[in-house]
Scaffold this motif. Structure first.
Motif, short mmCIF file in Angstrom:
data_model
loop_
_atom_site.label_atom_id
_atom_site.label_comp_id
_atom_site.label_asym_id
_atom_site.label_seq_id
_atom_site.Cartn_x
_atom_site.Cartn_y
_atom_site.Cartn_z
N GLY B 144 -1.19 -6.37 1.86
CA GLY B 144 -2.35 -5.54 2.15
C GLY B 144 -2.10 -4.62 3.33
N ILE B 145 -1.54 -5.20 4.40
CA ILE B 145 -1.25 -4.43 5.60
C ILE B 145 -0.22 -3.35 5.30
CG2 ILE B 145 -0.24 -4.62 7.91
CD1 ILE B 145 -2.71 -6.08 7.99
N ALA B 146 0.82 -3.72 4.53
CA ALA B 146 1.91 -2.78 4.24
C ALA B 146 1.39 -1.57 3.48
CB ALA B 146 3.00 -3.47 3.44
N MET B 147 0.32 -1.78 2.72
CA MET B 147 -0.23 -0.69 1.93
C MET B 147 -1.03 0.26 2.80
SD MET B 147 -2.91 -1.64 -1.04
CE MET B 147 -1.70 -1.93 -2.27
N GLY B 148 -1.27 -0.13 4.06
CA GLY B 148 -2.02 0.73 4.97
C GLY B 148 -3.45 0.28 5.17
N LEU B 149 -3.84 -0.85 4.54
CA LEU B 149 -5.18 -1.37 4.78
C LEU B 149 -5.25 -1.89 6.21
CD1 LEU B 149 -5.75 -3.51 1.53
CD2 LEU B 149 -6.63 -1.23 1.99
N CYS C 46 10.51 -4.65 10.23
CA CYS C 46 10.24 -3.97 11.49
C CYS C 46 9.93 -2.48 11.26
CB CYS C 46 11.43 -4.08 12.44
SG CYS C 46 11.60 -5.73 13.16
N VAL C 47 10.48 -1.93 10.17
CA VAL C 47 10.34 -0.50 9.94
C VAL C 47 8.87 -0.11 9.77
CG1 VAL C 47 10.88 1.41 8.37
CG2 VAL C 47 12.64 -0.28 8.95
N LYS C 74 -2.02 4.13 9.00
CA LYS C 74 -1.66 5.43 8.45
C LYS C 74 -0.15 5.51 8.20
CE LYS C 74 -2.37 10.31 8.97
NZ LYS C 74 -2.31 11.35 9.99
N LEU C 75 0.60 5.03 9.18
CA LEU C 75 2.06 5.04 9.05
C LEU C 75 2.49 4.19 7.85
CD1 LEU C 75 4.83 5.74 10.52
CD2 LEU C 75 4.71 3.41 11.38
N ARG C 76 1.91 2.98 7.76
CA ARG C 76 2.30 2.07 6.68
C ARG C 76 1.94 2.63 5.32
NH1 ARG C 76 -0.27 -2.66 10.16
NH2 ARG C 76 1.59 -3.56 11.09
#
Lengths: 229, 252, 242
Positions: B144-149, C46-47, C74-76
């Motif tokens: 979820g976090i990786a998707m930008g949530l 980490c990226v 936003k970055l992710r």
């Protein structure tokens, strides 16, 4: 509110603990012992291959778990004198003190909860353990008593103890049959001296300290068991 | 056993003159349900919030949540009932305290009972919510976090919907507990089902008829809740996702 | 596009990454390999700041990842990520999985997001499964949906964290095929994998890690031709000869 009166607590300490807490702790200890023994038997019945036996035990457990403890306390309070008369072949209901009534109630009631814990415990033991017991030539009772139950009991010890802490708290409900447990004793003083705020706050603190202390011990035990396993 | 059953008593008039004893008991059931439902709303709201807070990386929030849980878990329900009923009105500002004490029956008992049961049960709900969240794979949060949530969005769309599905069975048993536990409110004068069965026994001297009737009503209520929750579970069931079976837990 | 400078990371007193530096240019495909526990998964996490690091710096298109002022969501959202265990959201249908980020993060309309999602689903060959739940798909299918989900955000780069290691052998190729196609289209990719066939086919560079350090960072031809370090030679011979 006319100031907090610590004095009433100090004055009544001997009564609260010698009478009240003794009642509470004795009831807890005996009901735990009886409840675990009866509950384990119920668990074995529930897991028995003989259907009527497992259904009977299942019905008992589900009934106990479906109705409020307060109602169960009332039930046994009125029922035990009749059962006693029937067992002793007396023509009229016999007199039973609140302690014995409470002890029978809590043993019968908690057994239903201990049963479910022990049942899960027994089921958590690999089938191979049972087979290896039978393969050695042990009979059902030997296999259960020497192999399955000791392991189930050890695995479930933290849950059994947590249930006992709940039992310890629940014994305070004997208030509804006017027994003199810790809460009952405090309540009598509270109403006599009109010091409800002081007495009930004190009761809450004592119960909190004891329950919290016990549950901390159980948590430690759980961690130790987890390491050993 | 020497007991002469007299079932017709259920159809006799109760001394208050509001109707038959059966009617009297059924009104008790309504009070039981009204207490349980209102308390359940409180329990779910606080339980979800506290349980969620305890899974966040916020140290102060976790500590506060733990404190809350320990306090309301380690005091017997009936003692908490007395604290809400007898002690709380004395500790709040006098005007408010007097107002609480002057609430007409049955509200003077109902309101403290609902607050007490709601908060008592919220602790148990919080434990379930926390366990449900922690049972999810860590990767779900990361995805979820990786998707930008944001963290909040991740909880809202990813973590909580899954957790609540997982803990639906234990929540069902908590709801049944709240129904049963509402009987403790008779000690502060709320005439719910058990209280009315007790009163009926005192008026009519028909002990076992009164308690049998109450027992049957509780059993039927349980059955209704089970069927209702089974329907809910079916409705929110996700193909390919198996809800965790309820693990054995100490309870009452 | 992605630039790492002396990145170091500790779990408590245990150092998992030591002075890792590398660059990934636009359109470049970099494969990161190494024995398990070498820190390769930690490095690519980490990226996009899924893992915090304590020393060094990482920038993505000039934006510093470690800077507390950086808008991380936003970055992710601009970096796609594919996980070892897929991490599709099991309570949502395939289509809902594909639209969640588009709607909630990018603010697209549901219609627009659905259209985009379905187009990507078609591209990975799973349009017929749009209304299913992840639990009803095979592992290979789930991972293809996960790739489509990452692509739905129009990422400027993609991170793959061992995308095939949780898959049954017969499903590995269907996922690799999608990745190869993506690489050929010019997507910037950082891929942690043991699939050396994939590396040979599309990678531009190979990074070899051991014990939290980047031991080798070389053009593909050099790496497979004459790996300089002994550890990399051992690793390659183990992985290629069985």
């Amino acid at each position: 509110m006319s100031g907090f009166d610590f004095d009433v607590i100090e004055r009544s300490l001997p009564y609260l603990f010698r009478e009240g807490m003794t009642f509470t702790l004795t009831l807890t200890a005996l009901a735990m012992t009886g409840g675990i023994v009866f509950g384990t038997l119920l668990a074995m019945m529930r897991l028995a291959a003989f259907k009527p036996l497992s259904m009977l035990a299942g019905a008992y457990v589900n009934l106990m778990r479906s109705i409020p403890l307060v109602l169960v306390i009332f039930w046994f309070f009125f029922l035990v004198p009749y059962i006693g008369a029937w067992v002793l072949r007396e023509p009229n209901p016999i007199k039973v003190g609140t302690f014995w009534s409470a002890l029978i109630t809590f043993t019968m009631f908690e057994a239903a909860y201990y049963c479910e814990i022990m049942r899960a415990g027994i089921q958590s033991i690999a089938r191979g353990q049972v087979w290896s017991g039978y393969a050695l030539g042990l009979n059902y009772w030997q296999t259960m008593g020497k192999i399955v139950l000791p392991q189930a009991f050890r695995n479930m010890l933290p849950v059994l103890l947590t249930q006992t802490i709940i039992l310890f708290q629940d014994t305070s409900l004997v208030y509804v049959i006017s027994a003199t447990d810790f809460l009952g004793a405090a309540s009598k003083i509270a109403n006599r001296d009109y010091r409800l705020v002081e007495m009930y706050s004190f009761v809450a603190i004592v119960y909190f300290v004891m329950s919290y202390g016990l549950s901390t011990l159980v948590r430690r035990l759980q961690q130790r068991i987890a390491i050993i396993r | 056993m020497n007991y002469n059953w007299h079932w017709k008593v259920l159809l006799e008039m109760e001394p208050g003159g509001t109707g038959t004893y059966l009617h009297y008991l059924l009104v008790g059931l309504l009070w039981t349900l009204a207490t349980a439902l209102a308390a359940w709303v409180i329990a779910l709201a606080i339980g979800a919030a506290v349980g969620t807070l305890r899974t966040t990386p916020l140290k102060w929030a976790v500590r506060l949540g733990n404190l809350y849980v320990e306090i309301f878990r380690n005091i017997p329900l009936i003692v908490q009932m007395f604290l809400w009923f007898f002690v709380m009105p004395e500790l709040v500002p006098q005007g408010l305290g007097d107002w609480i004490k002057q609430m007409p029956p049955p509200w003077g008992s109902y309101v403290p009972a609902v607050l007490c049961l709601g908060i008592f049960t919220s602790v148990r709900v919080a434990e379930q919510v926390r366990a449900g969240i922690q049972s999810l794979p860590r990767g779900q949060r990361l995805a979820g976090i990786a998707m930008g949530l944001t963290e909040a969005q991740t909880y809202n769309y990813v973590i909580l919907p899954q957790s609540f599905r997982i803990i639906l069975p234990p929540l069902t048993s908590e709801f049944m507990n709240i129904i049963k536990n509402s009987s403790v409110a008779l000690t502060i004068g709320l005439l719910e089902l058990t209280g009315r069965a007790r009163a009926m026994q005192e008026f009519s001297f028909r002990v076992f008829e009164a308690f049998t009737a109450a027992t049957v009503i509780y059993l039927l209520t349980n059955l209704a809740v089970v069927l209702l929750m089974r329907a809910v579970e079916k409705k929110v069931r996700v193909p390919g996702l198996i809800a965790a079976a309820a693990t054995p837990q100490a309870g009452h | 596009m992605i630039s790492m400078n002396n990145v170091s990371k500790w779990y408590g007193s245990f150092q998992v990454l030591t002075d890792c530096s590398t660059e990934v240019a636009k359109g470049e495909v970099v494969v990161v390999c190494g024995p398990s526990g070498s820190g390769k998964s930690t490095l690519i996490k980490c990226v996009n700041a899924l893992e915090p690091f304590q020393k060094g710096s990482i920038t993505v298109e000039g934006i510093s990842v470690g800077d507390p002022k950086t808008n991380l969501p936003k970055l992710r959202s601009r970096i796609g990520m594919v996980f070892q265990n897929f991490e599709l959201f099991p309570h949502m249908t395939v289509t809902e999985n594909l639209t969640l980020g588009q709607v909630k993060v990018l603010g697209r309309s549901i219609g627009e997001a659905t259209e985009k999602g379905l187009k990507l689903l078609e591209r990975v060959g799973l349009l017929a499964h749009k209304d299913k739940y992840p639990g009803q798909l095979s592992g290979g299918q789930q991972q293809r949906v996960a790739i489509a989900r990452a692509l739905s955000m129009d990422p400027i780069a993609m991170l793959f964290d061992e995308p095939t290691s949780a898959l049954d052998p017969e499903m590995i190729n269907e996922v690799l095929d999608v990745m190869v196609e993506l690489a050929k289209e010019g997507m910037t990719m950082m891929v942690v994998t043991h699939e050396m066939g994939f590396a040979r086919k599309v990678a531009h560079r190979v990074i070899f890690m051991d014990a939290g350090r980047i031991v080798e960072d070389a053009k593909k031809e050099e790496f497979f031709g004459t790996p300089r370090s002994e550890r990399a030679q051992q690793f390659l011979s183990k992985i290629l000869h069985h």
